[in-house]
Write an enzyme that holds these catalytic residues in place. Structure first.
Site, PDB file in Angstrom:
ATOM      1  N   THR A   1      11.775  -7.528 -10.583  1.00  0.00           N
ATOM      2  CA  THR A   1      11.267  -8.870 -10.840  1.00  0.00           C
ATOM      3  C   THR A   1       9.959  -9.070 -10.078  1.00  0.00           C
ATOM      4  OG1 THR A   1      13.491  -9.721 -11.169  1.00  0.00           O
ATOM      5  CG2 THR A   1      11.784 -11.332 -10.628  1.00  0.00           C
TER       6      THR A   1
ATOM      7  N   ASN B   1      -8.161   4.414   8.154  1.00  0.00           N
ATOM      8  CA  ASN B   1      -7.607   3.263   8.863  1.00  0.00           C
ATOM      9  C   ASN B   1      -7.723   3.362  10.382  1.00  0.00           C
ATOM     10  OD1 ASN B   1      -5.669   5.317   7.910  1.00  0.00           O
ATOM     11  ND2 ASN B   1      -4.270   4.335   9.340  1.00  0.00           N
TER      12      ASN B   1
ATOM     13  N   GLY C   1       0.816  -1.213   0.000  1.00  0.00           N
ATOM     14  CA  GLY C   1       0.000   0.000   0.000  1.00  0.00           C
ATOM     15  C   GLY C   1       0.845   1.256   0.000  1.00  0.00           C
ATOM     16  N   THR C   2       1.910   1.245   0.764  1.00  0.00           N
ATOM     17  CA  THR C   2       2.764   2.417   0.845  1.00  0.00           C
ATOM     18  C   THR C   2       3.357   2.747  -0.522  1.00  0.00           C
ATOM     19  OG1 THR C   2       3.273   2.046   3.169  1.00  0.00           O
ATOM     20  CG2 THR C   2       4.839   3.370   1.911  1.00  0.00           C
TER      21      THR C   2
ATOM     22  N   CYS D   1       2.313   5.384  20.170  1.00  0.00           N
ATOM     23  CA  CYS D   1       3.451   4.487  20.166  1.00  0.00           C
ATOM     24  C   CYS D   1       3.584   3.649  18.899  1.00  0.00           C
ATOM     25  CB  CYS D   1       3.344   3.577  21.356  1.00  0.00           C
ATOM     26  SG  CYS D   1       2.816   4.516  22.793  1.00  0.00           S
TER      27      CYS D   1
ATOM     28  N   HIS E   1      -1.819  -7.411   2.531  1.00  0.00           N
ATOM     29  CA  HIS E   1      -1.841  -7.970   3.889  1.00  0.00           C
ATOM     30  C   HIS E   1      -2.974  -7.455   4.755  1.00  0.00           C
ATOM     31  CE1 HIS E   1      -0.090  -4.585   6.338  1.00  0.00           C
ATOM     32  NE2 HIS E   1       0.256  -4.177   5.134  1.00  0.00           N
TER      33      HIS E   1
ATOM     34  N   SER F   1      -3.505  -3.016  -0.698  1.00  0.00           N
ATOM     35  CA  SER F   1      -2.375  -3.718  -0.078  1.00  0.00           C
ATOM     36  C   SER F   1      -2.811  -5.110   0.329  1.00  0.00           C
ATOM     37  CB  SER F   1      -1.900  -2.943   1.145  1.00  0.00           C
ATOM     38  OG  SER F   1      -0.878  -3.658   1.795  1.00  0.00           O
TER      39      SER F   1
END
Ligand SMILES: Cc1ncc(COP(=O)(O)O)c(C=O)c1O
Ligand SMILES: Cc1ncc(COP(=O)(O)O)c(C=O)c1O
Lengths: 133, 390, 390, 133
Positions: C238, C152, C72-73, C326, C202, C200
């Site tokens: 690749t 998010n 995603g980034t 954090c 994951h 993304s």
């Protein structure tokens, strides 16, 4: 590189490989960038291409198109032969990969050159034989 | 059933079974995001840290200098463009070689459009960069030198230690692309004297989609990927933990087996070369005869175009690559062989055999057996092989 | 043994067992490089093409508009910086929102350093971008608008269709970050009317380290990753075939199960919310009460700092995230909640519960059971909770 | 976020949570940026800190350092107490994560403020009590 079955068939068993001795026309076409070099020989009788042979340095597509055009052109009149285009050859082979449509699809150009060569020879046999020396 | 012989290990490799085993838990129960502070996250973080330590150990450096990326291409891009952007106030001149991988060359071309100047060093007929030539090209405003460790087409190993020494003397960053040398020869960033070094997992039995950029402490570099604080804010993006664990495991295995594998592969390659030279006339080796990684053997078969050889070998279940054109989808002959002065027709006629773990003596003997017939059949078809005989 | 309950599915997810199964062959026997023309390469190419078609089908578009990235980034970076660099001759103005993911915000900040101007649209207390506000900010030299699909941190769904319509009227590219909405709500790029869209793997039970950028035909975009001709020369490197195959499989599963999962998750989330509100005083929901993805529930527990809640839950085997600070390693409270006008102490007190496939009613009941005690213990320790009671 | 065992122990079982009624000194320190707010109460007798309590809104490190400092300071003279630094607290907890060394390690500052408060009160009881109204 997904070649059609027909391309692979012609690549594995190319028709009419070789040279014609004392041909009536020769078309040579070479593309130093993509590396394909093709030499097409024709025998002409009564305005018809009665035999055709080729030699090709090139990839799968280059060899298959060379082989295919020697088949296509046989027994065609010169007028009919001149109508054979890159597209005709590609279609007869059930298509070519997009990136092979240009560089490796020179057989039609070689054929047209061979016919031109034949016509030139016929027109002015003197000058041509001089050029050959 | 048709035999399958893979001689294209420089293109990619299968993951080593131990690598795959090591990755599995991180797809399943230990799937956490390394940025999370709960148990799942901490497990991932531990795996990330341990992997970084393994890679650092192998390269003989500090884990803080290891950055994980999505592959060799990204590592190369980050090294070149990242240092260029961060140091453009110091200068806009970059030196590289004419035989680098496209990831380097295209990054440099992009920078040229952005106002940087790039010198592409010539190489000799073996593909070697000349240190004196490098010295001559250095300018006051040179900020980066990038010369690959081993070339991916013909395996020549560049004199990186010597070249990096010149860079150090003049205070210029030195990057090397070690994608093709890892697992084949020792890579010690201290001995090599480099500031940046690129690796890619899938070239040494690790997974695809993960790489490493070593960045020596103190090197100024602008990130290419902006976002979260991953990788010390130099490469944003949720860490690909299974991939990273796999890459680290592959490094561990490479280190463990390097000596044994190296000599085994060298014997295979020599054996194959000897047979081919005995059986086929007009074959030329590309690259340096000794100074090269043992797993790559690049041969030009005069008068025959590369792709037509690949296809014929493929029909026999044998996988090789060519310096001709088709691999990249482009239609220009190998820029590497051209830079070495190999004439276009011989460049188009080149085949790269790259050996690896799965290959046996029987494999190479089989290839050496079927190859002469293929070459001879194609040469009979060739308008230029006959010419050269007459 | 301690129970393990994962309520952090917005951070990352485990790969679905079917996804893992689909990936295995591409680590092992079908490991080829999709650029190679031999059998191994063709197998990889077929897998790549099929994956692209699956993703295109899900998004209701053409496979030629699907580009695979490392996550995603990277997709966000490529969308923002890629279009900015390619269109800077047209203008240097970009509009985004103040609640975007850091991948967007940091890309924009980078561009500001490069001479671009960026407007960060304010949001209302629910986190919604106002279309009229967007309209007002548009200038002659605006080249890109990027507004996320679902946030998010608190799940609010932005009015992308309406916003993109404004962009279309004015001939400006529109990008949306759909990383958090995929698998939760339908994503149809035609209906959404977007030119670029990020995904993304994951976040929806696919693998880490692989993402997608949808790029509508005709959009001008400079690559970030230069090198080989992969992904139509817009993203060199690749191809990560196992990852890509996994992502495509995850999309297939998401599509298949979306309806069923969506309502199941909605029930879980509502059940949990009701219990928490019954049992704990002074809890506030962040985000839009209805216009949000069902799997994210963001609550602020007045007077108690987020990390201390996370740690206490972690000790009970429960994994959640916090809008405190954090996670990112930074020490600033959530920019999202701040932008919504949530006061700093409540922003620091926020917890994101994000539900997913593995969660059951028993799970959420257990969390709702242990949470009151934890909050009450921490509130007894809090100098600001007492203050607010007096 | 790898907290030491000692940090986690203090976080789970914080010592001396609460307030001291009519304390001899109070130190409040708050950091709106990182969100930690800490209030430290001390009871002083014969130049010694005989009791200390705290209330903290903050992360694991903030709570553990608060707890730890109330333990460390007990029965120390004011001079000894003033020598307790951020470093002392962090070390007593077997270290803190790097990103927690600053914002969440305010206990020593709160202690110093509480002692200062005590000294101020002693010097000018009037003005202090006025301030409290
Ligand atoms: C020398 C060299 N550098 C860089 C790369 C690019 O690495 P990757 O395939 O991981 O993008 C390769 C392989 O393709 C390579 O051989
Ligand atoms: C909205 C949003 N955009 C982008 C990203 C970044 O994606 P990735 O984790 O694949 O880098 C995330 C997740 O971290 C996200 O939630």
């Amino acid at each position: 590189m997904p070649y059609s079955t027909k391309v692979m068939e012609h690549f594995q068993n190319p028709r009419n490989v070789g040279e014609i001795e004392n041909p009536d026309g020769v078309g040579e076409i070479g593309n130093p960038v993509c590396g394909d070099i093709m030499k097409l020989y024709i025998r002409v009788k009564d305005n018809r291409v009665v035999d055709a042979k080729f030699k090709t340095f090139g990839c799968g597509a280059a060899i298959a198109t060379s082989s295919m055009i020697t088949e296509l052109v046989k027994n065609k009149t010169l007028e009919e032969a001149l109508k054979i285009s890159r597209q005709t050859v590609a279609e007869a082979l059930d298509g070519l990969p997009a990136n092979k449509m240009h560089c490796s699809n020179l057989a039609a150009d070689a054929l047209h050159k061979a016919i031109e060569d034949y016509k030139n020879k016929k027109k002015k046999p003197e000058s041509v034989s001089k050029r050959d020396e | 059933m048709i035999r399958k012989i893979y001689l294209d290990h420089s293109a990619t490799t299968p993951v080593h079974p131990e690598v795959f085993e090591a990755m599995i838990p991180f797809y399943k129960e230990r799937f956490g995001n390394a940025s999370s502070i709960h148990l799942f996250g901490r497990e991932a973080k531990v795996a990330l840290d341990e992997s970084r330590e393994k890679v650092a150990g192998f390269l003989n450096t500090d884990p803080l200098e290891i950055y994980f990326t999505s592959g060799g291409t990204e590592s190369d891009n980050l090294a070149i463009k990242g240092t260029a952007f961060a140091n453009r106030n110091k200068g806009k001149h970059i030196i590289t070689s004419s035989i680098e991988h496209h990831a380097i060359l295209e990054s440099c071309k992009f920078l040229q459009k952005e106002g940087f100047e790039v010198n592409y060093l010539q190489v000799d007929k073996y593909g070697l960069v000349n240190p004196d030539e490098l010295r001559k090209q250095i300018r006051k405003d040179t900020i980066l030198i990038s010369i690959m460790h081993a070339n991916n087409e013909m395996g020549t190993i560049e004199p990186v230690e010597e070249l990096s020494r010149i860079a150090r003397e003049t205070g210029i960053y030195f990057h090397t692309d070690a994608v093709q040398s890892i697992g084949k020869i020792q890579i010690d960033v201290q001995k090599l004297g480099v500031d940046l070094l690129s690796l890619s997992g899938h070239k040494f039995y690790g997974p695809k989609g993960v790489g490493v950029l070593y960045i020596r402490r103190g090197v100024r570099l602008t990130p290419l990927s902006h976002g979260g604080h991953h990788e010390k804010a130099r490469r944003a993006g949720t860490e690909n933990i299974p991939g990273i664990v796999g890459l680290a495991k592959a490094i561990e295995i490479a280190q463990r087996d390097m000596e044994k594998e190296e000599s085994r592969i060298r014997l295979l390659s020599d054996r194959f070369f000897d047979k081919v030279m005995q059986r086929i006339p007009d074959v030329f080796m590309n690259g340096h005869p000794e100074r090269r990684v043992p797993n790559i053997l690049n041969l030009s078969f005069k008068g025959v175009e590369g792709e037509s050889i690949i296809l014929n070998l493929d029909l026999k279940g044998i996988a090789v690559a060519s310096g001709s054109a088709c691999t990249s989808g482009s239609l220009e002959p190998s820029h590497v062989l051209s830079a070495m002065g190999v004439p276009p027709d011989l460049a188009q006629s080149s085949i790269r055999f790259s050996f690896g773990r799965s290959n046996t003596e029987e494999d190479v003997d089989y290839v050496a057996e079927v190859l002469p017939e293929i070459i001879s059949k194609l040469r009979k078809m060739s308008p230029i092989y006959e010419q050269s005989k007459s």
